[in-house]
Design a protein around this motif. Structure first.
Motif, short mmCIF file in Angstrom:
data_model
loop_
_atom_site.label_atom_id
_atom_site.label_comp_id
_atom_site.label_asym_id
_atom_site.label_seq_id
_atom_site.Cartn_x
_atom_site.Cartn_y
_atom_site.Cartn_z
N MET A 162 -7.80 3.02 -0.95
CA MET A 162 -7.53 1.85 -0.12
C MET A 162 -8.77 1.42 0.65
SD MET A 162 -5.47 -0.50 0.52
CE MET A 162 -4.15 0.23 -0.47
N PRO A 215 0.81 -1.22 0.00
CA PRO A 215 0.00 0.00 0.00
C PRO A 215 0.84 1.27 0.00
CG PRO A 215 0.17 -0.80 2.22
CD PRO A 215 0.99 -1.75 1.36
N VAL A 262 -0.07 5.08 1.46
CA VAL A 262 -1.51 4.97 1.69
C VAL A 262 -2.07 6.13 2.50
CG1 VAL A 262 -1.28 3.54 3.76
CG2 VAL A 262 -3.34 3.35 2.37
#
Length: 255
Positions: free
Chosen positions: A101, A89, A92
């Motif tokens: 996300m 990720p 993120v």
């Protein structure tokens, strides 16, 4: 038979929907481990590819709007087929990426999530100082990793000076003393792909993640000793160590 030996024996196909900046390094890493990398960004072929794949990597490093539906389609299908899904990720905590996300988490179950301290803190709903893709907190406690694992029901691999690997209950630690990991862009992406490759042949995802992190770290430490103060040579030395160590391990298990 060791996991490294199983990788070379089974030669699993690892489907990587990954960051365009580091795609070659990721493909090389999977290949040097003895598996088969497949890099794609075409939604229309994802179903066919996941029929062949043994693990799926989703990396948001160069995220585009058109990637969102691709990731959802691939993740859902991998979940349906029981194929491990490994998430990287990247950044993120940046608002647009946070929005995406949340959508991905609502649609896909991630078996393993690999990120730095700031990225993992996001999943724990805690805040850690960061700048872009980099975490500025090098002393973050392992508690965020444990919380993130419980909230996501995923194995968490939090990388830093010491990697923390946890399923929310059990905790493993890996020393990553080579500073060259931090200045060579893509090492995190490579580790994510290594974790996916190990998980393709070892369904105990906590164990597979720990084995991959430990092997990757040891290969990097050895590479730093070989290149000394020439950081531009680090990735080549890292890949060479990964190849020779995995080949040696496979040969030992075949004797």
């Amino acid at each position: 038979m060791s996991t490294l030996t199983e990788i070379r024996h089974q030669r699993p196909l690892i489907l990587c929907l990954t960051n365009s900046v580091t795609v070659q390094r990721v493909a090389d890493l999977v290949s040097f481990l003895g598996a088969s990398p497949l890099m794609s960004s075409e939604k229309d072929e994802i179903e066919d590819l996941l029929t062949l794949a043994s693990a799926l990597v989703l990396n948001t490093g160069t995220l585009r709007q058109e990637d969102v539906s691709l990731f959802i389609a691939a993740g859902r299908l991998a979940n349906k087929k029981g194929i491990p899904v490994v998430l990287d990720p990247v950044a993120v905590h940046v608002p647009y990426r946070s929005h995406v996300m949340k959508l991905l988490l609502s649609e896909i179950h991630f078996d393993i999530i690999r990120g730095n301290a700031a990225e993992i803190a996001w999943f724990a709903e805690e805040e850690v100082k960061s700048r872009g893709i980099d975490s500025l907190d090098t002393t973050s406690s392992s508690n965020n990793a444990k919380i993130a694992a419980k909230k996501t029901n995923a194995v968490i691999v939090q990388t830093g000076q010491t990697d923390v690997i946890t399923d929310g209950t059990n905790m493993y630690y890996v020393n990553t003393s080579s500073e060259l990991f931090a200045i060579n862009v893509g090492c995190g992406d490579m580790l994510t792909a290594a974790i996916a490759t190990f998980s393709a042949v070892n369904t105990h995802f906590l164990e597979a993640s720990y084995e991959a992190a430990k092997f990757f770290s040891e290969s990097g430490i050895q590479a730093e000793l070989q290149v000394k103060e020439l950081p531009g040579d680090f990735i080549t030395a890292l890949l060479n160590n990964i190849y020779s160590s995995s080949a040696k391990k496979a040969e030992e298990n075949n004797d």
